[in-house]
Scaffold this motif. Structure first.
Motif, PDB file in Angstrom:
ATOM      1  N   UNK A  99       0.575  -1.179  -0.096  1.00 25.43           N
ATOM      2  CA  UNK A  99      -0.043  -0.011   0.175  1.00 25.43           C
ATOM      3  C   UNK A  99       0.712   1.288  -0.096  1.00 25.43           C
ATOM      4  N   UNK A 100       2.075   1.292   0.039  1.00 30.68           N
ATOM      5  CA  UNK A 100       3.160   2.397  -0.137  1.00 30.68           C
ATOM      6  C   UNK A 100       3.404   2.996  -1.269  1.00 30.68           C
ATOM      7  N   UNK A 101       2.860   2.214  -2.560  1.00 33.35           N
ATOM      8  CA  UNK A 101       2.999   2.877  -3.795  1.00 33.35           C
ATOM      9  C   UNK A 101       4.359   2.707  -4.299  1.00 33.35           C
ATOM     10  N   UNK A 102       5.221   1.864  -3.530  1.00 35.54           N
ATOM     11  CA  UNK A 102       6.546   1.444  -4.208  1.00 35.54           C
ATOM     12  C   UNK A 102       6.465   0.437  -5.329  1.00 35.54           C
ATOM     13  N   UNK A 103       5.376  -0.504  -5.224  1.00 30.33           N
ATOM     14  CA  UNK A 103       4.859  -1.223  -6.336  1.00 30.33           C
ATOM     15  C   UNK A 103       4.079  -0.496  -7.345  1.00 30.33           C
ATOM     16  N   UNK A 104       4.478  -0.656  -8.559  1.00 33.02           N
ATOM     17  CA  UNK A 104       3.825   0.340  -9.403  1.00 33.02           C
ATOM     18  C   UNK A 104       2.617  -0.825 -10.043  1.00 33.02           C
ATOM     19  N   UNK A 105       1.404  -0.151  -9.916  1.00 33.45           N
ATOM     20  CA  UNK A 105       0.242  -0.726 -10.400  1.00 33.45           C
ATOM     21  C   UNK A 105       0.187  -0.896 -11.942  1.00 33.45           C
ATOM     22  N   UNK A 106       0.935  -0.046 -12.805  1.00 32.85           N
ATOM     23  CA  UNK A 106       0.909  -0.201 -14.031  1.00 32.85           C
ATOM     24  C   UNK A 106       1.564  -1.649 -14.753  1.00 32.85           C
ATOM     25  N   UNK A 107       2.281  -2.304 -13.786  1.00 31.45           N
ATOM     26  CA  UNK A 107       2.841  -3.647 -13.864  1.00 31.45           C
ATOM     27  C   UNK A 107       1.876  -4.565 -13.951  1.00 31.45           C
ATOM     28  N   UNK A 108       0.858  -4.412 -13.505  1.00 34.34           N
ATOM     29  CA  UNK A 108      -0.161  -5.538 -13.210  1.00 34.34           C
ATOM     30  C   UNK A 108      -0.659  -6.301 -14.538  1.00 34.34           C
ATOM     31  N   UNK A 109      -1.226  -5.379 -15.343  1.00 30.62           N
ATOM     32  CA  UNK A 109      -1.626  -6.020 -16.713  1.00 30.62           C
ATOM     33  C   UNK A 109      -0.606  -6.827 -17.289  1.00 30.62           C
ATOM     34  N   UNK A 110       0.741  -6.536 -17.387  1.00 31.31           N
ATOM     35  CA  UNK A 110       1.768  -7.423 -17.881  1.00 31.31           C
ATOM     36  C   UNK A 110       1.911  -8.861 -17.013  1.00 31.31           C
ATOM     37  N   UNK A 111       1.830  -8.725 -15.650  1.00 30.06           N
ATOM     38  CA  UNK A 111       1.878  -9.960 -14.851  1.00 30.06           C
ATOM     39  C   UNK A 111       0.695 -10.826 -15.189  1.00 30.06           C
ATOM     40  N   UNK A 112      -0.605 -10.290 -15.251  1.00 29.86           N
ATOM     41  CA  UNK A 112      -1.483 -11.096 -15.572  1.00 29.86           C
ATOM     42  C   UNK A 112      -1.441 -11.605 -16.917  1.00 29.86           C
ATOM     43  N   UNK A 113      -1.028 -10.959 -17.853  1.00 28.78           N
ATOM     44  CA  UNK A 113      -0.827 -11.535 -19.356  1.00 28.78           C
ATOM     45  C   UNK A 113       0.035 -12.683 -19.126  1.00 28.78           C
ATOM     46  N   UNK A 114       1.252 -12.433 -18.597  1.00 26.04           N
ATOM     47  CA  UNK A 114       2.083 -13.660 -18.505  1.00 26.04           C
ATOM     48  C   UNK A 114       1.568 -14.771 -17.780  1.00 26.04           C
ATOM     49  N   UNK A 115       0.705 -14.595 -16.772  1.00 20.36           N
ATOM     50  CA  UNK A 115       0.142 -15.844 -16.047  1.00 20.36           C
ATOM     51  C   UNK A 115      -0.845 -16.371 -16.898  1.00 20.36           C
ATOM     52  N   UNK A 116      -1.652 -15.844 -17.736  1.00 19.20           N
ATOM     53  CA  UNK A 116      -2.733 -16.382 -18.496  1.00 19.20           C
ATOM     54  C   UNK A 116      -1.800 -16.958 -19.836  1.00 19.20           C
ATOM     55  N   UNK A 117      -0.830 -16.211 -20.351  1.00 20.74           N
ATOM     56  CA  UNK A 117      -0.264 -16.626 -21.630  1.00 20.74           C
ATOM     57  C   UNK A 117       0.538 -18.090 -21.473  1.00 20.74           C
TER      58      UNK A 117
END
Length: 330
Positions: A99-117
């Protein structure tokens, strides 16, 4: 979001004194997930904050139905907060983040895509370029290698909270202590596939870090627990019994040697330190073997009384559109 509505993606974020970061966290998560065009929910867990995070979270939930607030009565720790979020998540895919915003939410779509692909069960973020001081990066460097060696799951960055996993896997995890950082290792016991992907890491701009040297000690203690549960959780006698037999055999050999000296050579053995050592090794061996047998009884009682299986079943069957479904974890 209506109760019972279908959710594809659940984002679980523990919060502790993050009132100042909450508005930006909500905005960035929403902006990152909206382009996917899939229904999502934000499971935000207030872990006993004392800076007004609770009130801000409830106010935010009143304005956005996609926000699912979870309010803990006191500060239980990050592991408990993640567990509470997992239990209340509904998505086929579960994302975890800080919750401290050090992780970038913009990376989430790429992680989801890798998980499913790649048909994976979990994808972990790797903060290849960390925006933290050396006092945090150096201990983390050695901790990651120690954890990888001890658990057998080799990752560059166990401390990164940005992860994506199958929903059934997340809801099947049982975490204690500081074990949220061992999620990949715990999940690997179920036979799941784990990969990692470089992600962006940003410096903290608001609030204060909750990590210190004391947490490093707790992590090491939890690592011992994880290693024991992984290797001997269902067969403690194999650990205590083998060590006990080694001690007992050594003690028996020493006592036999002294007995020969006494019986056949009439040598005095009462004042020899070797006699005390032999007796100590023999008794230690008996105690350890007894511990192993007691551990076996406790493990059997635990599994049978709680109805907990000692195996994991995974079903992979095509859905209506032929997509891969998440493993069923029992």
């Amino acid at each position: 979001m209506e109760a019972g509505a279908r959710v594809d993606i659940s984002v679980v974020v523990p919060l502790y004194n993050e009132k100042d970061n909450l508005p930006d966290l909500h905005r960035q998560l929403s902006e990152a997930l909206a382009p996917l065009g899939r229904p999502f929910e934000l499971v935000l867990v207030d872990d006993g904050s004392r800076d007004g995070t609770r009130e801000a979270l409830l106010e935010l939930a009143g304005r956005d139905a996609r926000v699912q607030p979870v309010i803990l009565r006191r500060n239980f720790g990050q592991t408990a907060a993640f567990s509470a979020g997992f239990d209340r998540s509904r998505g086929d895919v579960v994302v975890t983040s800080d919750g401290d915003l050090q992780n970038d939410p913009a990376d989430i779509p790429a992680l989801v895509a890798k998980l499913e692909a790649d048909e994976l069960d979990m994808v972990c973020g790797w903060r290849r370029t960390r925006r933290d001081p050396l006092s945090k990066r150096i201990p983390s460097f050695f901790a990651n290698r120690l954890i990888s060696w001890a658990t057998g799951v080799t990752l560059h960055d166990y401390g990164c909270s940005l992860k994506v996993m199958r929903g059934e896997l997340a809801r099947g995890l049982r975490l204690y202590g500081e074990m949220h950082r061992f999620i990949p290792a715990v999940a690997s016991w179920m036979g799941v596939s784990v990969a990692e992907m470089p992600v962006n890491h940003r410096p903290r701009t608001r609030g204060h870090s909750k990590y210190g040297l004391g947490r490093t000690v707790r992590v090491l203690l939890d690592l011992f627990t994880v290693k024991f549960l992984h290797s001997y959780g269902t067969r403690p006698a194999h650990l205590f019994g083998l060590v006990g037999l080694a001690f007992g055999a050594s003690g028996s050999a020493i006592l036999a040697y002294l007995a020969v000296l006494k019986l056949f050579f009439d040598e005095a053995i009462g004042g020899r330190p070797l006699l005390l050592l032999g007796a100590l090794l023999f008794l230690t061996g008996v105690i350890l073997v007894s511990f192993g047998l007691m551990g076996e009884l406790l493990v059997r009682t635990w599994h049978e009384s709680q109805g907990k299986p000692i195996y994991v079943v995974q079903e992979r069957r095509p859905g209506k559109s032929g997509e891969r479904r998440a493993p069923s974890v029992l």
